[in-house]
Enzyme design. Structure first.
Site, PDB file in Angstrom:
ATOM      1  N   THR A 127      -4.358  13.518   4.606  1.00  0.00           N
ATOM      2  CA  THR A 127      -2.952  13.947   5.002  1.00  0.00           C
ATOM      3  C   THR A 127      -2.877  15.181   5.513  1.00  0.00           C
ATOM      4  O   THR A 127      -2.166  15.203   6.719  1.00  0.00           O
ATOM      5  CB  THR A 127      -2.119  13.720   3.912  1.00  0.00           C
ATOM      6  OG1 THR A 127      -2.218  12.504   3.050  1.00  0.00           O
ATOM      7  CG2 THR A 127      -0.685  13.468   4.145  1.00  0.00           C
ATOM      8  N   LYS A 142       5.354   3.565   8.423  1.00  0.00           N
ATOM      9  CA  LYS A 142       4.099   4.417   8.465  1.00  0.00           C
ATOM     10  C   LYS A 142       2.925   3.763   8.584  1.00  0.00           C
ATOM     11  O   LYS A 142       1.928   3.671   9.521  1.00  0.00           O
ATOM     12  CB  LYS A 142       4.190   5.253   7.364  1.00  0.00           C
ATOM     13  CG  LYS A 142       2.719   6.353   7.129  1.00  0.00           C
ATOM     14  CD  LYS A 142       2.854   6.966   5.995  1.00  0.00           C
ATOM     15  CE  LYS A 142       4.041   7.679   5.452  1.00  0.00           C
ATOM     16  NZ  LYS A 142       4.000   8.547   4.516  1.00  0.00           N
ATOM     17  N   SER A 179      -7.022   5.572   3.278  1.00  0.00           N
ATOM     18  CA  SER A 179      -7.022   4.774   2.555  1.00  0.00           C
ATOM     19  C   SER A 179      -7.490   3.566   2.736  1.00  0.00           C
ATOM     20  O   SER A 179      -8.164   2.830   2.039  1.00  0.00           O
ATOM     21  CB  SER A 179      -5.655   4.894   1.698  1.00  0.00           C
ATOM     22  OG  SER A 179      -5.351   5.717   0.983  1.00  0.00           O
ATOM     23  N   LYS A 194       0.866  -1.211  -0.044  1.00  0.00           N
ATOM     24  CA  LYS A 194      -0.251   0.161   0.034  1.00  0.00           C
ATOM     25  C   LYS A 194       0.991   1.237   0.041  1.00  0.00           C
ATOM     26  O   LYS A 194       1.788   1.182   0.951  1.00  0.00           O
ATOM     27  CB  LYS A 194      -0.870   0.097   1.342  1.00  0.00           C
ATOM     28  CG  LYS A 194      -2.014   1.261   1.375  1.00  0.00           C
ATOM     29  CD  LYS A 194      -3.129   0.558   0.514  1.00  0.00           C
ATOM     30  CE  LYS A 194      -4.166   2.126   0.453  1.00  0.00           C
ATOM     31  NZ  LYS A 194      -3.611   2.720  -1.002  1.00  0.00           N
ATOM     32  N   GLN A 231       6.999   3.669   3.896  1.00  0.00           N
ATOM     33  CA  GLN A 231       5.934   3.434   4.073  1.00  0.00           C
ATOM     34  C   GLN A 231       5.604   2.334   4.773  1.00  0.00           C
ATOM     35  O   GLN A 231       4.355   2.112   5.470  1.00  0.00           O
ATOM     36  CB  GLN A 231       5.320   3.119   2.367  1.00  0.00           C
ATOM     37  CG  GLN A 231       3.746   3.433   2.129  1.00  0.00           C
ATOM     38  CD  GLN A 231       3.319   4.624   2.083  1.00  0.00           C
ATOM     39  OE1 GLN A 231       3.698   5.338   1.423  1.00  0.00           O
ATOM     40  NE2 GLN A 231       2.097   4.749   3.015  1.00  0.00           N
ATOM     41  N   ASN A 249      -1.973  19.183  -2.320  1.00  0.00           N
ATOM     42  CA  ASN A 249      -2.855  18.476  -1.614  1.00  0.00           C
ATOM     43  C   ASN A 249      -2.743  18.591   0.117  1.00  0.00           C
ATOM     44  O   ASN A 249      -3.632  18.921   0.753  1.00  0.00           O
ATOM     45  CB  ASN A 249      -3.043  16.994  -2.043  1.00  0.00           C
ATOM     46  CG  ASN A 249      -4.059  16.134  -1.135  1.00  0.00           C
ATOM     47  OD1 ASN A 249      -3.451  15.572  -0.213  1.00  0.00           O
ATOM     48  ND2 ASN A 249      -5.292  15.959  -1.566  1.00  0.00           N
ATOM     49  N   GLY A 277      -2.812   8.142  -4.460  1.00  0.00           N
ATOM     50  CA  GLY A 277      -1.984   9.271  -5.158  1.00  0.00           C
ATOM     51  C   GLY A 277      -0.638  10.006  -4.274  1.00  0.00           C
ATOM     52  O   GLY A 277      -0.528   9.322  -3.061  1.00  0.00           O
ATOM     53  N   ASP A 278      -0.257  10.724  -4.616  1.00  0.00           N
ATOM     54  CA  ASP A 278       0.956  11.441  -4.069  1.00  0.00           C
ATOM     55  C   ASP A 278       1.317  12.525  -4.999  1.00  0.00           C
ATOM     56  O   ASP A 278       0.388  13.230  -5.694  1.00  0.00           O
ATOM     57  CB  ASP A 278       2.289  10.248  -4.103  1.00  0.00           C
ATOM     58  CG  ASP A 278       3.551  10.974  -3.301  1.00  0.00           C
ATOM     59  OD1 ASP A 278       3.255  10.899  -2.083  1.00  0.00           O
ATOM     60  OD2 ASP A 278       4.310  11.470  -3.758  1.00  0.00           O
ATOM     61  N   LYS A 288       5.483   1.754  -3.215  1.00  0.00           N
ATOM     62  CA  LYS A 288       5.286   3.197  -3.892  1.00  0.00           C
ATOM     63  C   LYS A 288       5.646   2.806  -5.149  1.00  0.00           C
ATOM     64  O   LYS A 288       6.228   1.979  -5.637  1.00  0.00           O
ATOM     65  CB  LYS A 288       6.476   3.983  -3.125  1.00  0.00           C
ATOM     66  CG  LYS A 288       6.039   5.371  -3.088  1.00  0.00           C
ATOM     67  CD  LYS A 288       5.058   5.847  -1.834  1.00  0.00           C
ATOM     68  CE  LYS A 288       4.736   7.236  -2.388  1.00  0.00           C
ATOM     69  NZ  LYS A 288       3.898   8.082  -1.332  1.00  0.00           N
TER      70      LYS A 288
HETATM   71  P1  NDP Z   1       1.064  17.669  -4.591  1.00  0.00           P
HETATM   72  O1  NDP Z   1       1.612  17.299  -5.874  1.00  0.00           O
HETATM   73  O2  NDP Z   1      -0.291  18.049  -4.489  1.00  0.00           O
HETATM   74  O3  NDP Z   1       1.730  19.143  -4.253  1.00  0.00           O
HETATM   75  C1  NDP Z   1       3.142  19.060  -3.998  1.00  0.00           C
HETATM   76  C2  NDP Z   1       3.296  20.674  -3.641  1.00  0.00           C
HETATM   77  O4  NDP Z   1       4.976  20.488  -3.282  1.00  0.00           O
HETATM   78  C3  NDP Z   1       3.387  21.509  -4.712  1.00  0.00           C
HETATM   79  O5  NDP Z   1       2.955  22.875  -4.002  1.00  0.00           O
HETATM   80  C4  NDP Z   1       4.848  21.561  -5.453  1.00  0.00           C
HETATM   81  O6  NDP Z   1       4.839  22.792  -6.145  1.00  0.00           O
HETATM   82  C5  NDP Z   1       5.475  21.591  -4.251  1.00  0.00           C
HETATM   83  N1  NDP Z   1       6.734  20.915  -4.663  1.00  0.00           N
HETATM   84  C6  NDP Z   1       7.174  19.436  -5.375  1.00  0.00           C
HETATM   85  N2  NDP Z   1       8.259  19.283  -5.689  1.00  0.00           N
HETATM   86  C7  NDP Z   1       8.975  20.345  -5.194  1.00  0.00           C
HETATM   87  C8  NDP Z   1      10.453  20.476  -5.110  1.00  0.00           C
HETATM   88  N3  NDP Z   1      11.203  19.680  -5.771  1.00  0.00           N
HETATM   89  N4  NDP Z   1      10.816  21.781  -4.832  1.00  0.00           N
HETATM   90  C9  NDP Z   1       9.734  22.629  -4.109  1.00  0.00           C
HETATM   91  N5  NDP Z   1       8.493  22.422  -4.082  1.00  0.00           N
HETATM   92  C10 NDP Z   1       8.038  21.420  -4.755  1.00  0.00           C
HETATM   93  O7  NDP Z   1       1.663  16.538  -3.790  1.00  0.00           O
HETATM   94  P2  NDP Z   1       1.076  16.378  -2.201  1.00  0.00           P
HETATM   95  O8  NDP Z   1       0.710  17.390  -1.544  1.00  0.00           O
HETATM   96  O9  NDP Z   1       0.254  15.019  -2.396  1.00  0.00           O
HETATM   97  O10 NDP Z   1       2.597  15.725  -1.449  1.00  0.00           O
HETATM   98  C11 NDP Z   1       3.073  16.420  -0.861  1.00  0.00           C
HETATM   99  C12 NDP Z   1       4.244  15.683   0.158  1.00  0.00           C
HETATM  100  O11 NDP Z   1       3.416  14.917   1.038  1.00  0.00           O
HETATM  101  C13 NDP Z   1       5.011  14.620  -0.736  1.00  0.00           C
HETATM  102  O12 NDP Z   1       6.340  14.538   0.122  1.00  0.00           O
HETATM  103  C14 NDP Z   1       4.149  13.272  -0.279  1.00  0.00           C
HETATM  104  O13 NDP Z   1       5.111  12.126  -0.531  1.00  0.00           O
HETATM  105  C15 NDP Z   1       3.682  13.583   0.982  1.00  0.00           C
HETATM  106  N6  NDP Z   1       2.525  12.681   1.317  1.00  0.00           N
HETATM  107  C16 NDP Z   1       1.158  12.924   0.518  1.00  0.00           C
HETATM  108  C17 NDP Z   1       0.384  12.317   0.851  1.00  0.00           C
HETATM  109  C18 NDP Z   1      -1.082  12.321   0.122  1.00  0.00           C
HETATM  110  O14 NDP Z   1      -2.194  11.737   0.433  1.00  0.00           O
HETATM  111  N7  NDP Z   1      -1.091  13.073  -1.019  1.00  0.00           N
HETATM  112  C19 NDP Z   1       0.388  11.158   1.897  1.00  0.00           C
HETATM  113  C20 NDP Z   1       1.351  11.155   2.660  1.00  0.00           C
HETATM  114  C21 NDP Z   1       2.503  11.903   2.330  1.00  0.00           C
HETATM  115  P3  NDP Z   1       5.282  22.811  -7.771  1.00  0.00           P
HETATM  116  O15 NDP Z   1       3.644  22.647  -8.106  1.00  0.00           O
HETATM  117  O16 NDP Z   1       5.819  24.086  -7.974  1.00  0.00           O
HETATM  118  O17 NDP Z   1       5.834  21.836  -8.075  1.00  0.00           O
END
Ligand code: NDP
Length: 427
Positions: free
Chosen positions: A191, A95, A359, A71, A92, A222, A146-147, A107
């Site tokens: 999250t 977690k 999830s 997962k 993961q 997200n 998603g991620d 993943k």
């Molecule tokens: P999104 O794609 O929705 O958003 C990611 C955000 O982070 C965007 O604002 C993006 O900016 C920024 N970002 C991504 N890469 C970079 C980078 N290299 N430098 C600076 N900013 C960056 O992703 P999520 O919100 O889903 O995920 C965010 C984090 O949370 C990740 O680490 C993910 O693994 C973790 N996570 C997510 C979960 C989920 O349910 N979605 C669950 C658990 C953990 P830009 O648009 O400019 O790229």
């Protein structure tokens, strides 16, 4: 690099566990856990709107099925490579174990960049990606979600293709689905909400609350958007958020409706925020969000986004809590600095576990062909987050590191998986 960083960070906490329970060393549990059960790499060919053929690389690392089906999310980002997928899959495992729910760790994703692509291009990419991935997943095998770069739109296209190829409405194969087609209430928010529930528990255990606190949330995806929403609901004020082009400072509090309109509807850049918002808000291109004075910082964008310089700025400006909404956003040196300065630090594998926990609730609803209300699901999420928080502190106490959320999370996650591995034999 990221994979080794993640492994080192977990192993650093395990010395007291292995000396108390030598059976873990005798049965090579740690060595077995560091090797994924299976790693799949595949070609993803697809056609652009102008008729050009593009080829991307797809990944799925099925790390551990000891506690349940693999997962973990799928990430679409140009920087993705096998090392990053392995780090995310490794995290993961622990977690998912911490949630107390029956889910293993995995993943995946692709180096595809959805930014600037039309809906039709994203659809064709997702369909091609699933045309290979479908043979490896299933509700009892491997359940992606998603991620970064993978939200409701991408999951919809992937679920549609899975359903078409298999001729089965197997809802439990993917999570994060839309509520009208097998998804769970609160999964989209989980999250970010869970991150803030965890912080709320940290504050409560110190006899305090979020009320009136100034908070930074990096990212504007997200996790960030829903963390901002829950901070505001619980009385705090988020004064800055960011994307990869810079950060927005808005001393009167981020206007969430405006941010959502820009990011979710227009799929625009955060720099548009200040043009529309006006007032005291300002956009700082290429600046560091960590320079903004705050009491609580929630790094919620990506790995290694908070380094020593950022940590030093947070400490200098009086930040008291850093809790990771993203996966491994804080570098090891930054963690050392923060902890050394008595900043309370909580790691992503505990703080952001609300996403995968919800999830698992989605899988429960799919299996029983049921659909719960928003209130009921949110209540389950908040109890799960309280459980994770308390398990971290109790475990840290038991192993002689009171108040250490990193040790507590690593040890509690590890022992749950390791005990089950011992029961299942050498597999
Ligand atoms: P999104 O794609 O929705 O958003 C990611 C955000 O982070 C965007 O604002 C993006 O900016 C920024 N970002 C991504 N890469 C970079 C980078 N290299 N430098 C600076 N900013 C960056 O992703 P999520 O919100 O889903 O995920 C965010 C984090 O949370 C990740 O680490 C993910 O693994 C973790 N996570 C997510 C979960 C989920 O349910 N979605 C669950 C658990 C953990 P830009 O648009 O400019 O790229």
């Amino acid at each position: 690099m990221e994979f080794h960083q993640a492994v080192r960070e977990v192993l650093a906490s395990l010395a007291p566990v292995v000396s108390k329970h030598p059976q873990y060393a005798d049965s090579a549990v740690i060595r077995r856990l560091c090797e994924p059960e299976r790693q799949i790499i595949f070609r993803v060919p697809w056609v652009t709107d102008s008729g050009r053929i593009e080829v991307n690389r797809g990944f799925r690392v099925e790390f551990s099925s000891t506690l349940g089906p693999y997962k973990g999310g799928l990430r679409f980002h140009p920087s993705l490579n096998l090392g990053i997928v392995k780090f995310l899959g490794f995290e993961q495992i622990f977690k998912n174990a911490l949630t107390g729910l029956p889910i293993g760790g995995g993943k995946g994703g692709s180096d595809f960049d959805p930014k600037g692509r039309s809906d039709a291009e994203v659809m064709r990419f997702c369909q091609s990606f699933m045309t290979e991935l479908y043979r490896h997943i299933g509700e009892y095998t491997d359940v992606p979600a998603g991620d970064i770069g993978v939200g409701g739109r991408e999951l919809g296209y992937m679920f549609g293709q899975y359903k078409r190829i298999t001729n089965r409405y197997e809802s439990g194969t993917l999570t994060g689905k839309g509520v009208s087609w097998g998804g769970s209430q609160v999964r989209t928010e989980a999250t970010g909400y869970g991150t803030v529930f965890f912080v709320d528990e940290m504050l409560k255990s110190a006899g305090s609350s979020l009320d009136g606190r100034k908070v930074l949330v990096s990212g504007s995806g997200n996790v960030a958007i829903h963390a901002i929403e829950k901070v505001h609901q619980l009385g705090g004020r988020v004064i800055a958020c960011s994307d990869s082009t810079g950060y927005v400072l808005d001393p009167s509090g981020i206007d969430l409706e405006l941010l959502r309109e820009i990011k979710e509807v227009r799929r625009g850049r955060i720099s548009d925020y200040c043009d529309l918002r006006g007032g005291q808000s300002r956009f700082v291109a290429d600046g560091s969000i960590w320079d903004v004075p705050c009491e609580i910082a929630l790094p919620s964008a990506t790995q290694n986004e908070l380094d020593e310089t950022g940590a030093a700025a947070l400490i200098r400006n009086g930040c008291r809590i850093v809790a990771e909404g993203a996966n491994m956003p804080t570098t090891p040196n930054a963690i050392r600095l923060l902890v050394g300065a008595q900043v309370q630090f909580a790691p992503g594998k505990a703080v952001n576990a609300g996403g995968v926990a919800t999830s698992a609730l989605e899988m429960q609803q799919n299996a029983s062909r049921d659909s719960w209300t928003f209130e009921h699901t949110q209540d389950r999420l908040s109890k799960i987050m309280r459980g994770i928080h308390d398990r971290c502190l109790e475990t840290a106490d038991e192993y002689g590191s009171p108040g250490d959320y990193v040790a507590g999370a690593n040890i509690a996650g590890f022992t749950r998986v390791a005990d089950a591995m011992l029961a299942l034999g050498v597999i």
